[in-house]
Scaffold this motif. Sequence first.
Motif, PDB file in Angstrom:
ATOM      1  N   UNK A 160       0.826  -1.211   0.000  1.00  0.00           N
ATOM      2  CA  UNK A 160       0.000   0.000   0.000  1.00  0.00           C
ATOM      3  C   UNK A 160       0.860   1.260   0.000  1.00  0.00           C
ATOM      4  N   UNK A 161       1.994   1.228   0.691  1.00  0.00           N
ATOM      5  CA  UNK A 161       2.898   2.376   0.683  1.00  0.00           C
ATOM      6  C   UNK A 161       3.465   2.603  -0.714  1.00  0.00           C
ATOM      7  N   UNK A 162       3.875   1.538  -1.378  1.00  0.00           N
ATOM      8  CA  UNK A 162       4.420   1.676  -2.730  1.00  0.00           C
ATOM      9  C   UNK A 162       3.357   2.198  -3.696  1.00  0.00           C
ATOM     10  N   UNK A 163       2.133   1.725  -3.548  1.00  0.00           N
ATOM     11  CA  UNK A 163       1.050   2.221  -4.413  1.00  0.00           C
ATOM     12  C   UNK A 163       0.751   3.689  -4.123  1.00  0.00           C
ATOM     13  N   UNK A 164       0.874   4.102  -2.846  1.00  0.00           N
ATOM     14  CA  UNK A 164       0.662   5.500  -2.503  1.00  0.00           C
ATOM     15  C   UNK A 164       1.720   6.406  -3.098  1.00  0.00           C
TER      16      UNK A 164
END
Length: 451
Positions: A176-180
């Motif tokens: 989720x951090x990478x997608x953010x």
Amino acid sequence: MNPVPSREFLEVHPLHQHQPHCKQQCFVFTEISDIELPAEITKFGGGTEKIRCSNGGIPSYTSKKDSSSELSGERPERSRGRKILLGVGLVLLCIGMAGGIPLALQLRSSSLLEARLSFIRRLLTESPLIEGSWKPPTTSNLNSSNLFEVRQNHIGAVLWPIAVPCGAQYLDAVQLALEGIDKAKRITAASDLMHIVESADEMEQTHIRGEVAVLMGISGGHALGTSLAVLRSIYLLGARFVAITSLECTTPWAAAAIRRRDHLIEENVTNSFNEFGEKMLLEMNRLGILVEISQLSEAAMLAVLQTAKAPVLLTNATPLSICNSTSIASIPDHVLSLLPENGGVILLNLERCGDRTLSVREAINAINYVRKVSGVDHIGLGGAPKSYALLLAELARDRVWGNAAIKKLVGGNVMRILREIETLKSRLPLYEEWIPHESVESNSYCRYPES
């Protein structure tokens, strides 16, 4: 021939006595009470009111005797000459005041709000205002409300936190951090208003071009997956700050601030900041990542301030003695007093305290309070009542807030710690350790077993 009046007659009926029907034409000179005159001007004497009558009557004074007062024996030509000299002197005095008094001093004394607002707007074109609690868009594009907020408040740079739900810890928090991060890059790339920056120099250049600089970061250490490798990877992707914890989201290596009595804490997590947490902190210092600590527990905040090799950052925060709220981080005074030793900066959110909107006067009192506890080099802004321009215009009325101090407040202090971190970059040893297995074995963390 008229007889010469006797001495007794003159004493009773003086020749210069005014008649009841005599019309007196008077000139009134008063001081400019709205401007404080410097010592070089005020030392020459009175600014009190003087009245002179042009019909030859006796002048009335409310101050010291003027050297240009009319004498009964003076010739009319000499009297007119002195009046001209006096008039020229007054004109030169006004010119001297206009050119000799600094603009900030005139603005502090001026009752015209628009003049002070104009001064602040001009100052914000020279130094970017860094917003410490900006709300990133929830959709995949910058909508009109996001852009309006930035333009209306004269914001020059924002901290863009990549938020990951606490419930994703031990699950897909890293993904989720990478997608953010990918989302933030796509949104800014599609806009001609915002530009992601990775250093203080890039932030300045972006502001000069008229764009808004974006400093991207991770909002919560749980999104790092307790991995130094993930930390290094998100740095390479452009993240330049990491909030060690988000609110009430304790990780296996750092304790978050808990503000609810019914909150459950796992038995294997730290209640402060453990040894692996220190390795994470020092690796952030080595990489040149800003460490954000506002949502840590009090014990963990103190541990970080004692361990960190670079200045820390506290965002969306307020002094605990002024506002104790669950919506923003409330920082105790003894923690604020340690900021000068560390060099860190607190970005004050002065928009509201809980459900109550703060007044401009309350916000100014909070700023001055933190300045007294931490010093002018350790304050920034992360929210203001009504608008930043109005808050700063009212703050500029105070003599202690000159141009240099206001520039530090709006963003200069954040730029300073960015440069300090960049200077310390790569001067610390590289850490390659894994978190101890016992720190994560009792939870559902999906991790391939080490060989």
